[in-house]
Write an enzyme that holds these catalytic residues in place. Sequence first.
Site, PDB file in Angstrom:
ATOM      1  N   GLU A  31      -3.524  -0.197   8.183  1.00 49.79           N
ATOM      2  CA  GLU A  31      -2.308   0.097   8.942  1.00 49.79           C
ATOM      3  C   GLU A  31      -2.407  -0.532  10.324  1.00 49.79           C
ATOM      4  O   GLU A  31      -3.480  -0.531  10.931  1.00 49.79           O
ATOM      5  CB  GLU A  31      -2.070   1.608   9.139  1.00 49.79           C
ATOM      6  CG  GLU A  31      -1.654   2.348   7.899  1.00 49.79           C
ATOM      7  CD  GLU A  31      -1.360   3.817   8.160  1.00 49.79           C
ATOM      8  OE1 GLU A  31      -0.971   4.179   9.288  1.00 49.79           O
ATOM      9  OE2 GLU A  31      -1.543   4.605   7.211  1.00 49.79           O
ATOM     10  N   TYR A  62      -4.309   1.060  15.493  1.00 43.21           N
ATOM     11  CA  TYR A  62      -3.100   1.036  16.327  1.00 43.21           C
ATOM     12  C   TYR A  62      -3.415   0.833  17.799  1.00 43.21           C
ATOM     13  O   TYR A  62      -2.619   0.273  18.538  1.00 43.21           O
ATOM     14  CB  TYR A  62      -2.352   2.367  16.205  1.00 43.21           C
ATOM     15  CG  TYR A  62      -1.673   2.580  14.872  1.00 43.21           C
ATOM     16  CD1 TYR A  62      -0.356   2.196  14.691  1.00 43.21           C
ATOM     17  CD2 TYR A  62      -2.352   3.152  13.810  1.00 43.21           C
ATOM     18  CE1 TYR A  62       0.282   2.387  13.479  1.00 43.21           C
ATOM     19  CE2 TYR A  62      -1.715   3.349  12.584  1.00 43.21           C
ATOM     20  CZ  TYR A  62      -0.410   2.965  12.432  1.00 43.21           C
ATOM     21  OH  TYR A  62       0.225   3.154  11.238  1.00 43.21           O
ATOM     22  N   ASN A 121      -7.277   1.706   9.766  1.00 47.49           N
ATOM     23  CA  ASN A 121      -5.966   1.865  10.391  1.00 47.49           C
ATOM     24  C   ASN A 121      -6.166   1.648  11.889  1.00 47.49           C
ATOM     25  O   ASN A 121      -6.890   2.424  12.523  1.00 47.49           O
ATOM     26  CB  ASN A 121      -5.418   3.275  10.163  1.00 47.49           C
ATOM     27  CG  ASN A 121      -5.011   3.529   8.709  1.00 47.49           C
ATOM     28  OD1 ASN A 121      -5.219   2.688   7.846  1.00 47.49           O
ATOM     29  ND2 ASN A 121      -4.437   4.688   8.459  1.00 47.49           N
ATOM     30  N   ARG A 171       0.854  -1.183   0.000  1.00 42.68           N
ATOM     31  CA  ARG A 171       0.000   0.000   0.000  1.00 42.68           C
ATOM     32  C   ARG A 171       0.896   1.241   0.000  1.00 42.68           C
ATOM     33  O   ARG A 171       1.604   1.490   0.970  1.00 42.68           O
ATOM     34  CB  ARG A 171      -0.915  -0.020   1.234  1.00 42.68           C
ATOM     35  CG  ARG A 171      -1.705   1.250   1.421  1.00 42.68           C
ATOM     36  CD  ARG A 171      -2.697   1.171   2.582  1.00 42.68           C
ATOM     37  NE  ARG A 171      -3.312   2.472   2.736  1.00 42.68           N
ATOM     38  CZ  ARG A 171      -3.136   3.295   3.777  1.00 42.68           C
ATOM     39  NH1 ARG A 171      -2.401   2.927   4.817  1.00 42.68           N
ATOM     40  NH2 ARG A 171      -3.700   4.468   3.797  1.00 42.68           N
ATOM     41  N   GLU A 194      -7.006   8.318   6.756  1.00 39.40           N
ATOM     42  CA  GLU A 194      -7.206   8.915   8.087  1.00 39.40           C
ATOM     43  C   GLU A 194      -7.800  10.322   8.031  1.00 39.40           C
ATOM     44  O   GLU A 194      -7.094  11.325   8.190  1.00 39.40           O
ATOM     45  CB  GLU A 194      -5.886   8.926   8.874  1.00 39.40           C
ATOM     46  CG  GLU A 194      -5.416   7.548   9.256  1.00 39.40           C
ATOM     47  CD  GLU A 194      -4.430   7.554  10.420  1.00 39.40           C
ATOM     48  OE1 GLU A 194      -4.066   8.644  10.895  1.00 39.40           O
ATOM     49  OE2 GLU A 194      -4.066   6.456  10.872  1.00 39.40           O
ATOM     50  N   HIS A 204      -2.801  10.951   1.063  1.00 40.43           N
ATOM     51  CA  HIS A 204      -2.185  10.732   2.373  1.00 40.43           C
ATOM     52  C   HIS A 204      -1.600  12.075   2.818  1.00 40.43           C
ATOM     53  O   HIS A 204      -0.416  12.187   3.118  1.00 40.43           O
ATOM     54  CB  HIS A 204      -1.156   9.609   2.319  1.00 40.43           C
ATOM     55  CG  HIS A 204      -0.894   8.945   3.639  1.00 40.43           C
ATOM     56  ND1 HIS A 204      -1.047   7.586   3.846  1.00 40.43           N
ATOM     57  CD2 HIS A 204      -0.478   9.449   4.826  1.00 40.43           C
ATOM     58  CE1 HIS A 204      -0.730   7.288   5.104  1.00 40.43           C
ATOM     59  NE2 HIS A 204      -0.370   8.405   5.722  1.00 40.43           N
TER      60      HIS A 204
END
Length: 468
Positions: free
Chosen positions: A374, A315, A313, A83, A173, A127
């Site tokens: 992500e 985390y 994404n 990606r 995001e 991005h």
Amino acid sequence: STVNTGAEIRRFPDGFQWGVATSSYQIEGAWDEDGKGPSIWDTYAHTPGNIHNDDNGDVANDHYHRHHEDVDLMRDIGATAYRFSVAWPRVFPDGAGAPNRAGIDFYDRLVDALLAAGIEPYATLYHWDLPQTLQDEVGGWQSKDTAKAFADYAGYVSGRLGDRVKHYFTINEFASFVEGGYQGVDVKVGGDEIVHLGAAPGLRLSDSELKQVRHHAVLGHGMAVQAIRAHGPAGTKIGFADNIRVAVPTIDTPDHVAAAERATRARNAGFMTVMLEGRYTDEYLAEAGGRSPVFTDEELGIIAEPLDFVGLNVYKPGWYVEPSDEAPGYRDIPINASHPRMQSSWHLLDPEVLYWAPRLVQNLWNPPSIYITENGCGASDVMAHDGRIYDSDRVMFLRACLGQLQRATSEGVPVHGYFLWSAQDNFEWMDGYGNRFGLVYVDFDTLERTPKLSASWFREAARRNAVV
Ligand code: GBH
């Protein structure tokens, strides 16, 4: 007799993609070469005081000139998918108007190299590196014109790469560049000193103005989906890559899970919820005085254009919740000070979020397919032994997170791939080069690349399609 080892039991479904991820500004360098226009991140990082150590992405990993070596490294690591993001100002130096042939040619060469190495390309179209011209002339995402320009650019890229790139993520995001770039936060750092933390372009809009920026961002997403469907070949697959704020239940019972669903839907109202439901919630519309966003029903239809997949994404847990008898039907649970963290100040640790994020998304919106676009962690490295680079905390983190993701797939949640952030150490936005997320170590003086212990772990997991 055969013993069921962990790797045999903890397998992912056939065809599961083992990907790595990067973004243009964080790795490419060559910031003003071959006709590229400046982006808001060039401007922001060139302004002293915004970035740790006043680092910038002028050279970064010099990936623009070293992409062949980087593709070889990804193949060695066993990645089946990559990606990357396309830098809008490389392709349209002024954001709109005439395309820059040399800019799109770079991605053309990259895609050919990936396919030759047996790596499936997945392209992100935004991005965060907005062409500076659009910021200067129309106020960036404060204007609907930027959404239109984004769709034109997206259509052009899919027309040029669509014979080989079959998967696109529109925007990466939403909250990070909208909230960070157009509002930011004031943080107390010792004593009474207050520091403004933000992202490019570094504005400080009101809550009400911010809701209009969010609206233009999701509108740009929807218009880009339509443009890609119009210009790319039939069968092109499209979604977004959003950092969903995940409400994690502390107890896995139906009432607690229902509370987590309500909370997750509410806290993502300005982005995921409207993109997947085609309406703003009443609570969201009432926020910040209720005067914004201004929108039409036609725009809501565009924003909720059906998607082929949802990219998450993931985390960290957003926060924890429990059920409540009072509206809104859930209650936030405070996080105590000893809760473990990874290296980044924001990085609360809970591997179970890799289970809850896709499960809650499936329960709430039931998309046809989900990717983890992500996951990863910043970590320091140890080079003490035999010149090798050890990152045991990252190995712990990946094994635990992928164990939870495998649990989700084994329960039938339709997750079709995982992209580790990041293929290499790179420019970590406000942290500059001071926070390393890579499977591959980069010496930022010599630009030499060296795989870390975590790369060995990833290679074996990808080879066996299992948690090892
Ligand atoms: C992602 O950003 C980016 O897509 C990627 O470019 C970046 O390098 C990577 O992750 C690693 O950071 O509300 O507590 O979450 C994540 C960047 C988003 C992390 C906003 C901090 C704000 C604090 N961030 N978040 S919190």
